[in-house]
Design a protein around this motif. Structure first.
Motif, mmCIF file in Angstrom:
data_model
loop_
_atom_site.group_PDB
_atom_site.id
_atom_site.type_symbol
_atom_site.label_atom_id
_atom_site.label_comp_id
_atom_site.label_asym_id
_atom_site.label_seq_id
_atom_site.Cartn_x
_atom_site.Cartn_y
_atom_site.Cartn_z
ATOM 1 N N ALA A 1 0.839 -1.206 0.000
ATOM 2 C CA ALA A 1 0.000 0.000 0.000
ATOM 3 C C ALA A 1 0.872 1.254 0.000
ATOM 4 C CB ALA A 1 -0.911 -0.015 1.222
ATOM 5 N N ILE A 2 1.951 1.232 0.792
ATOM 6 C CA ILE A 2 2.830 2.407 0.860
ATOM 7 C C ILE A 2 3.564 2.598 -0.469
ATOM 8 C CG2 ILE A 2 4.937 3.295 1.962
ATOM 9 C CD1 ILE A 2 3.854 2.231 4.594
ATOM 10 N N GLY A 3 3.969 1.480 -1.078
ATOM 11 C CA GLY A 3 4.635 1.553 -2.388
ATOM 12 C C GLY A 3 3.724 2.179 -3.439
ATOM 13 N N GLU A 4 2.485 1.736 -3.463
ATOM 14 C CA GLU A 4 1.512 2.292 -4.420
ATOM 15 C C GLU A 4 1.280 3.769 -4.138
ATOM 16 O OE1 GLU A 4 -1.979 -0.083 -4.073
ATOM 17 O OE2 GLU A 4 -1.134 -1.758 -5.203
ATOM 18 N N LEU A 5 1.236 4.073 -2.844
ATOM 19 C CA LEU A 5 0.984 5.464 -2.447
ATOM 20 C C LEU A 5 2.126 6.383 -2.886
ATOM 21 C CD1 LEU A 5 -1.169 6.867 -0.612
ATOM 22 C CD2 LEU A 5 0.621 6.904 1.081
ATOM 23 N N GLN A 6 3.350 5.892 -2.714
ATOM 24 C CA GLN A 6 4.512 6.698 -3.121
ATOM 25 C C GLN A 6 4.505 6.919 -4.630
ATOM 26 O OE1 GLN A 6 7.615 4.347 -1.381
ATOM 27 N NE2 GLN A 6 7.763 5.630 0.419
ATOM 28 N N GLN A 7 4.130 5.867 -5.346
ATOM 29 C CA GLN A 7 4.057 5.979 -6.803
ATOM 30 C C GLN A 7 2.988 6.995 -7.200
ATOM 31 O OE1 GLN A 7 4.666 2.385 -9.371
ATOM 32 N NE2 GLN A 7 2.468 2.667 -9.615
ATOM 33 N N ASN A 8 1.834 6.910 -6.546
ATOM 34 C CA ASN A 8 0.757 7.860 -6.833
ATOM 35 C C ASN A 8 1.175 9.291 -6.502
ATOM 36 O OD1 ASN A 8 -0.822 5.784 -7.608
ATOM 37 N ND2 ASN A 8 -2.242 5.861 -5.911
ATOM 38 N N ASN A 9 1.865 9.431 -5.365
ATOM 39 C CA ASN A 9 2.304 10.780 -4.971
ATOM 40 C C ASN A 9 3.272 11.356 -5.996
ATOM 41 O OD1 ASN A 9 0.837 11.263 -2.643
ATOM 42 N ND2 ASN A 9 2.251 10.093 -1.389
ATOM 43 N N GLN A 10 4.112 10.471 -6.531
ATOM 44 C CA GLN A 10 5.065 10.933 -7.549
ATOM 45 C C GLN A 10 4.315 11.387 -8.802
ATOM 46 O OE1 GLN A 10 8.305 8.192 -8.129
ATOM 47 N NE2 GLN A 10 8.532 8.856 -10.235
ATOM 48 N N ILE A 11 3.311 10.615 -9.205
ATOM 49 C CA ILE A 11 2.520 11.000 -10.384
ATOM 50 C C ILE A 11 1.784 12.315 -10.104
ATOM 51 C CG2 ILE A 11 0.544 10.348 -11.833
ATOM 52 C CD1 ILE A 11 1.423 7.404 -11.439
ATOM 53 N N ALA A 12 1.193 12.411 -8.892
ATOM 54 C CA ALA A 12 0.451 13.636 -8.555
ATOM 55 C C ALA A 12 1.385 14.846 -8.530
ATOM 56 C CB ALA A 12 -0.231 13.461 -7.203
ATOM 57 N N ARG A 13 2.628 14.607 -8.044
ATOM 58 C CA ARG A 13 3.584 15.711 -7.962
ATOM 59 C C ARG A 13 3.963 16.198 -9.369
ATOM 60 N NH1 ARG A 13 7.662 13.344 -5.116
ATOM 61 N NH2 ARG A 13 6.622 13.712 -3.162
ATOM 62 N N ILE A 14 4.148 15.250 -10.269
ATOM 63 C CA ILE A 14 4.500 15.617 -11.649
ATOM 64 C C ILE A 14 3.313 16.312 -12.321
ATOM 65 C CG2 ILE A 14 5.049 14.637 -13.913
ATOM 66 C CD1 ILE A 14 6.739 12.547 -12.442
ATOM 67 N N LEU A 15 2.113 15.765 -12.102
ATOM 68 C CA LEU A 15 0.921 16.399 -12.689
ATOM 69 C C LEU A 15 0.718 17.809 -12.136
ATOM 70 C CD1 LEU A 15 -1.650 13.443 -12.689
ATOM 71 C CD2 LEU A 15 -0.741 14.609 -14.685
ATOM 72 N N GLY A 16 1.145 18.003 -10.888
ATOM 73 C CA GLY A 16 0.996 19.315 -10.244
ATOM 74 C C GLY A 16 1.783 20.416 -10.940
ATOM 75 N N LYS A 17 2.741 20.026 -11.770
ATOM 76 C CA LYS A 17 3.532 21.028 -12.499
ATOM 77 C C LYS A 17 2.790 21.557 -13.734
ATOM 78 C CE LYS A 17 7.192 20.559 -9.888
ATOM 79 N NZ LYS A 17 7.652 21.632 -9.025
ATOM 80 N N LEU A 18 1.700 20.868 -14.097
ATOM 81 C CA LEU A 18 0.926 21.308 -15.264
ATOM 82 C C LEU A 18 -0.107 22.350 -14.852
ATOM 83 C CD1 LEU A 18 0.082 17.837 -16.899
ATOM 84 C CD2 LEU A 18 2.066 19.280 -17.324
ATOM 85 N N SER A 19 -0.577 23.125 -15.822
ATOM 86 C CA SER A 19 -1.688 24.040 -15.524
ATOM 87 C C SER A 19 -2.952 23.193 -15.367
ATOM 88 C CB SER A 19 -1.869 25.023 -16.692
ATOM 89 O OG SER A 19 -2.332 24.327 -17.827
ATOM 90 N N ILE A 20 -3.972 23.783 -14.740
ATOM 91 C CA ILE A 20 -5.199 23.014 -14.503
ATOM 92 C C ILE A 20 -5.828 22.582 -15.831
ATOM 93 C CG2 ILE A 20 -6.612 25.123 -14.250
ATOM 94 C CD1 ILE A 20 -7.189 21.760 -12.451
ATOM 95 N N GLU A 21 -5.714 23.424 -16.853
ATOM 96 C CA GLU A 21 -6.286 23.052 -18.161
ATOM 97 C C GLU A 21 -5.554 21.840 -18.742
ATOM 98 O OE1 GLU A 21 -5.394 26.163 -17.401
ATOM 99 O OE2 GLU A 21 -7.350 27.151 -17.272
ATOM 100 N N GLN A 22 -4.230 21.864 -18.645
ATOM 101 C CA GLN A 22 -3.448 20.723 -19.165
ATOM 102 C C GLN A 22 -3.733 19.452 -18.359
ATOM 103 O OE1 GLN A 22 0.518 22.328 -18.863
ATOM 104 N NE2 GLN A 22 0.551 23.017 -20.986
ATOM 105 N N ARG A 23 -3.810 19.657 -17.028
ATOM 106 C CA ARG A 23 -4.075 18.499 -16.161
ATOM 107 C C ARG A 23 -5.424 17.864 -16.513
ATOM 108 N NH1 ARG A 23 -3.801 20.572 -10.391
ATOM 109 N NH2 ARG A 23 -2.763 22.297 -11.407
ATOM 110 N N LEU A 24 -6.415 18.706 -16.753
ATOM 111 C CA LEU A 24 -7.746 18.187 -17.077
ATOM 112 C C LEU A 24 -7.735 17.420 -18.393
ATOM 113 C CD1 LEU A 24 -9.941 21.160 -15.880
ATOM 114 C CD2 LEU A 24 -10.200 18.786 -15.157
ATOM 115 N N VAL A 25 -7.009 17.947 -19.374
ATOM 116 C CA VAL A 25 -6.932 17.240 -20.666
ATOM 117 C C VAL A 25 -6.255 15.880 -20.473
ATOM 118 C CG1 VAL A 25 -5.882 17.268 -22.950
ATOM 119 C CG2 VAL A 25 -6.971 19.326 -22.084
#
Lengths: 193, 226
Positions: free
Chosen positions: A122-146
């Motif tokens: 569960a922690i491994g999956e969570l870390q992976q998700n956090n990494q994806i969320a962190r990378i997505l966080g660098k996009l604008s909301i419009e890009q993220r939505l697309v």
């Protein structure tokens, strides 16, 4: 009975006041909406806010659902609009520190809530998700939505264009720009010592 | 070398409704253009990385049930067969509490059933007698058991004492032999020490006599000179 028919039956029963039908409807979609919120908002607190606002909006507009479109399309459109509202309300994305603090809380929540009794996984999956969320966080909301609609919801550029009320070419450009940015952010992320 | 077509072609490549002919043309270009091919590969990898997302559980929340029930005035909606039986456990608990508090006595005999409240007094004498007899019986059994244990313990103690004494005797003999050997060794050592001491003493005396003789010779020699 197909899922679409079941959705329509549950909506009809909920409109007639069946709390059971409402609960089933929420249970059916809350996971998808919450995870969409995690990807779009970057932390569990905002994702939960988004989930609650989506279902509140759904509840307030349930009588407007005519059944001429899929219920899932309808609810994801609500989630899309609520994500934009919430993002504008927050104005700024959560800072790195906030995300890191949230990670620990999320990790504990996830481990306690894990039904599989595999906390390491569960922690491994969570870390992976956090990494994806962190990378997505660098996009604008419009890009993220697309990206969300294209990659995670598997919508076509035309469907996204209708949902966002822009041209398909704009969506394509946003998606391409988003992938370029993701590539750059990933390279930067992995280049860190 | 950058290709001017990269952006347009990759945007089209990701479109789901791309005509087969157009897709074929794009792929032909990607096969011949290294820049476009590399760019597409990297972007596909970025997209693939995102697909590693694992859905997380939703934290507990009330799913808007309170709002729904309040606005629809839902008081108690049936939830299947067991929903009507949810108060059974509470009712049974209350009934048992009442039985205890009211001292309810249910008697079943050849005349049938009878239920009485606070009827314990009538049975107290009988219960006391039964309790007394039971206590007496238990006491006798306990006394007999204690006596048996004491006897057994006494026998065990005697045996144990005998064993201990035998072991003590054996140990004493062995110890005396060891002590005797030690004393003998010590005596021989003392004799040797004494012998060496005497020898040293004799040697010393001899040296002293030699010194005195030398002094006497020296004195007599000095006297002759004068």
């Amino acid at each position: 009975m197909s899922l679409i028919d079941e959705d329509q039956e549950l909506v009809a029963a909920a409109i007639n006041g069946s709390a059971n039908a409402w609960e089933k409807l929420v249970k059916r979609y809350e996971g998808k909406i919450y995870n969409q919120g995690l990807r779009l908002m970057g932390n569990s607190s905002d994702a939960m806010d988004l989930t609650q606002e989506v279902f509140l909006g759904l509840y307030r507009n349930l009588h407007r659902f005519r059944g001429d479109a899929k219920f899932s399309t309808w609810i994801f459109r609500i989630a899309h609009n609520k994500a934009i509202d919430l993002s504008r309300r927050n104005r700024f994305l959560p800072s790195r520190t906030q995300i890191e603090m949230q990670e620990e809380i999320d990790a504990l929540e996830a481990v306690h809530g894990a039904s599989s009794f595999e906390p390491e996984k569960a922690i491994g999956e969570l870390q992976q998700n956090n990494q994806i969320a962190r990378i997505l966080g660098k996009l604008s909301i419009e890009q993220r939505l697309v990206v969300e609609l294209k990659v995670f919801q598997s919508l076509t550029f035309e469907e996204i264009a209708i949902m966002q009320d822009v041209s398909a070419n704009t969506v394509k450009t946003r998606f391409y720009a988003a992938l370029k940015k993701l590539k750059a952010v990933s390279e930067e992320y992995y280049a860190l010592p | 070398m950058p290709c001017p077509k990269t952006e347009y072609l990759i945007q089209e490549y990701f479109a789901d409704d791309l005509a087969p002919v157009a897709r074929e043309e794009i792929e032909v270009h990607f096969n011949s253009c290294e820049y476009c091919s590399n760019e597409l590969e990297v972007l596909l990898r970025s997209q693939s990385d995102l697909s590693q997302w694992q859905d997380q559980q939703v934290p507990h929340w009330d799913r808007g049930m309170e709002l729904f029930r309040r606005e629809h005035s839902v008081i108690n909606e049936g939830r299947g067969f067991w929903s009507g039986w949810q108060w059974i456990s509470t009712a049974v608990s209350l009934a048992m509490l009442a039985v205890l508090l009211l001292n309810v006595n249910v008697v079943s005999n050849e005349e049938g059933f009878s239920i009485s409240f606070d009827a314990l007094g009538a049975q107290n004498a009988y219960l006391d007698a039964r309790m007394l007899a039971f206590e007496q019986g238990q006491k006798e059994a306990m006394d007999a058991l204690v006596q048996r244990i004491e006897d057994s313990q006494e026998g065990n103690n005697i045996e144990l004492l005998q064993v201990v004494m035998e072991q003590a005797q054996q140990t004493t003999i062995e110890n005396l032999e060891v002590i005797y050997a030690y004393f003998e060794r010590q005596r021989l050592q003392d004799l040797e020490d004494m012998r060496v001491g005497y020898q040293e003493l004799v040697d010393n005396d001899f040296a002293t006599i030699r010194s005195l003789q030398q002094i006497a010779q020296f004195i007599s020699y000095q006297g002759e000179i004068r």
